[in-house]
Scaffold this active site. Structure first.
Site, PDB file in Angstrom:
ATOM      1  CD  GLU B  44      -2.742   1.188   2.536  1.00 37.56           C
ATOM      2  OE1 GLU B  44      -2.480   0.410   3.478  1.00 37.56           O
ATOM      3  OE2 GLU B  44      -3.602   2.075   2.612  1.00 37.56           O
ATOM      4  CG  ASP B  55      -2.745   8.982   7.874  1.00 43.39           C
ATOM      5  OD1 ASP B  55      -2.699   7.760   8.094  1.00 43.39           O
ATOM      6  OD2 ASP B  55      -3.109   9.464   6.790  1.00 43.39           O
ATOM      7  CE1 TYR B 168      -7.120  -0.002   7.560  1.00 45.62           C
ATOM      8  CE2 TYR B 168      -6.100   0.425   5.424  1.00 45.62           C
ATOM      9  CZ  TYR B 168      -6.060   0.469   6.800  1.00 45.62           C
ATOM     10  OH  TYR B 168      -4.949   0.979   7.435  1.00 45.62           O
TER      11      TYR B 168
END
Lengths: 401, 256
Positions: B44, B55, B168
């Site tokens: 990824e 993040d 995911y």
């Protein structure tokens, strides 16, 4: 001209608004959206909201006829909508009372918020104190330095203030940090977004709570002049006070709506925050709107003397109003805003927030071009105590003891 | 069946993550090849973003290093083009939506297809906005990888039913970065997802040790390890190869 109604929930015009946010937060958005839909119809909630606006926030705010400015500028009659006289000194309290009551209703115990100049942070800390809720405020490190007084006020009110050191250390970074905190503790925490930005339903919610400004000004002007204004002028960062100032006039096409953006060192420089004039369509902070960004879609660092307008985006409804020509957006530079800060202090005896002085600066240009039988309403979104030190510094005056 | 889904047949899949152009062009190319040679089934690759709200600090710092080294969207594609001269490792991009939006969805996805990119993870694209890009991606046989989190609840059914490639599964609340505690309900979450789809699941967010990878691989079809690799690159810079290879080997072995 027709009101720009969302084509589907949360979409303004052809494409602006929407929901673009991590999945972790989507269930919370659903809960908030449901609560908002229900509470708008809930008589008890409306009563509680009304009671706090009247008996705590000091509404309705004055619609003040600025006789000296009117005479001096020699054109349209100027009325000032005095949101600076609200409890906590800005329009921010209107929205915060509404959202905090919603947060309580859905069982949250902790409020978080971003703030630029600190006005939204102070309002949130205030309502948290009143309702007995925990409160944490995220503010860019540069802003905590330039707005120390508001940081101290928030701490006095019992809030914890986090100085955000990532990115450009201003408002957009405070929003990033608050979104991250929300994603970490969304189970017990409500994010009170301070402007008409973010994912649906936030822009709609903020407009709903801020529309009290235009509802009042319409009634007040009717009582004084028995007519509608010709122009409504308000400053725009994210655009909450502007959308609140415009809301009740959007359906009256004869009323010109003018949003005043912070041009910083100039609209044509890279030190600006004039999003609608210089920005392009993008997707950021949960919404599709206009942003200052590079050709790759990286969000620009923006600049304004005003921490509250120092934001690279604008609420999606403003993007739509601009696109469809219903509202005009103009830029005012730091110099012009500082000049207006001194002007309104000297002519009307009002120390207005530097944000609001962007709108005043535009009124100074607009009023003389209009006839004496025309009327401008200009929203003074907040008071300027917090800015006195910055203005003095800008002018090279040392006021430290 | 999508090319990505096929990779999950008969094995547990290991997906390491690195940021494009961190710390520079050549090192990213080498790092991807190193990971491919040391047990990665899919790599990824993150496209740096100015404001990566999903993040944590480790990946935020990597984005900053990548910007310092002059990253652009075009340069990310050039990196992949260089990788393709040496390796056909399946690649998935991670990108915030504004990047493909500004590049132009059609142009972006065509470029991805030309470089044999299999899927894209878009952290700020919930189901409600999927139609923005998914139909175009579908035309190019590129999977838009959906995320399901411990807070998804009743949303799981619809997300799972719309999924392709893999899902995911976010291990816990919050943002990316190493952690030691994961949602207690992860196994239930995956059981729940499997009621609605056969599309494989990969767990990510916070996994940084081979031991954690082993326990995650017991409940899901794959594991995604991001910050642990990015952290090595942050500390070792251009000399990350040995440590990246070692960690990749350990995790690949741990999940088999």
């Amino acid at each position: 001209m027709q009101e720009i109604k969302p084509t589907k929930p949360g979409i303004y015009g052809q494409q602006f608004g929407g929901q673009y946010i991590p999945e972790t937060l989507m269930s919370e958005l659903e809960k908030i959206n449901k609560a908002f839909t229900d509470l708008k119809q809930d008589a008890n909630f409306q009563q509680e909201l009304h009671d706090l606006l009247v008996n705590y926030a000091n509404r309705p705010s004055l619609l003040y006829y600025a006789k000296n400015m009117t005479e001096d500028l020699g054109g349209a009659k100027i009325y000032l909508k005095r949101e600076d006289l609200n409890h906590t000194g800005a329009h921010k309290i209107n929205n915060v009372i509404g959202q905090a009551l919603m947060a309580k209703h859905i069982g949250k115990k902790r409020l978080i918020a971003e703030t630029g100049a600190g006005q939204h942070g102070v309002a949130t800390a205030t309502i948290a104190a009143l309702l007995g809720m925990e409160c944490e405020i995220f503010m860019g490190k540069i802003d905590t330095d330039r707005q120390k007084l508001n940081v101290y006020r928030m701490e006095l009110l019992g809030a914890k203030v986090h100085a955000v050191t990532s990115g450009s250390k201003v408002l957009k970074d405070a929003v990033n940090a608050t979104l991250q905190e929300w994603a970490t503790r969304c189970d017990d925490t409500f994010y009170i977004i301070g402007s008409a930005v973010g994912p649906h339903p936030y822009p709609e919610m903020v407009k709903y709570f801020q529309s009290v400004i235009s509802k009042e000004s319409k009634e007040q002007l009717k009582a004084k002049e028995n007519r509608l204004p010709d122009a409504v002028v308000a400053c725009v960062g994210g655009g909450s006070n502007a959308i609140g100032s415009f809301a009740d006039y959007i359906d009256n096409p004869e009323v010109q709506l003018i949003g005043v953006e912070a041009a910083g060192k100039g609209v044509d420089t890279d030190q600006t925050a004039a999003t609608i004039e210089r920005g392009s369509t993008g997707i950021f902070h949960g919404m599709k709107s206009k942003f200052l960004q590079n050709s790759d879609g990286q969000i620009d660092e923006v600049y304004s003397i005003s921490a509250g307008l120092d934001y690279p985006g604008v609420g999606p409804e403003h993007a739509a109003l601009a696109d469809e020509g219903r509202a005009q957006y103009v830029g005012i530079t730091d110099d012009e805003a500082v000049d207006a800060f001194e002007y309104i202090a000297k002519t009307e005896g009002i120390v207005a927030a530097i944000e609001s002085c962007h709108a005043v600066a535009y009124v100074k240009k607009l009023a003389p071009t209009m006839n004496k039988d025309q009327i401008i309403i200009c929203t003074l979104s907040g008071r300027g105590d917090k800015d006195v030190t910055s203005i003095a510094k800008y002018k090279g005056v040392d006021i430290d003891e | 069946m999508s090319n990505l889904t096929k990779i999950f047949e008969n094995k547990k899949v290991f997906i390491p993550f690195v940021v494009a152009n961190d710390p520079d062009f050549d090192t990213t190319v080498e790092n991807i090849i190193t990971l491919a040679k040391n047990g990665a089934d899919i790599v990824e690759l993150g496209i740096p973003f100015s404001d990566p709200v999903a993040d944590g600090p480790v990946i935020q710092s990597a984005d900053l290093r990548a910007f310092k080294a002059g990253v652009t969207t075009e340069r990310v594609f050039e990196i992949i083009s260089e990788v393709r001269k040496h390796s056909d490792i399946p690649l998935v991009l991670l990108s915030y939506l504004n990047i493909p939006f500004k590049y132009g969805y059609e142009k972006f996805l065509k470029r991805c297809a030309d470089l044999n990119i299999s899927g894209i993870v878009i952290p700020d694209l919930p189901l409600e906005s999927r139609d923005e890009i998914a139909p175009i991606a579908n035309d190019y046989d590129i999977d838009i990888i959906p995320l399901i989190t411990p807070t998804s609840g009743h949303r799981i059914k619809e997300i799972a039913e719309a999924a392709s490639g893999f899902i995911y599964v976010v291990s816990s609340l919050g943002i990316t970065g190493q952690r030691d505690n994961f949602s207690e309900h992860l196994a239930d979450l995956i059981t729940n997802i499997r009621k609605y789809t056969d599309v494989p699941t990969a767990i990510g967010f916070g996994i940084h040790t081979p031991k954690q990878a082993t326990s995650m691989a017991k409940i899901a079809d794959g594991v995604i390890v991001g910050s642990a690799f990015v952290d090595i690159i942050g500390k070792q810079g251009r000399n990350s190869e040995t440590e990246l290879a070692n960690l990749a080997k350990e995790i690949a072995t741990a999940i088999k």
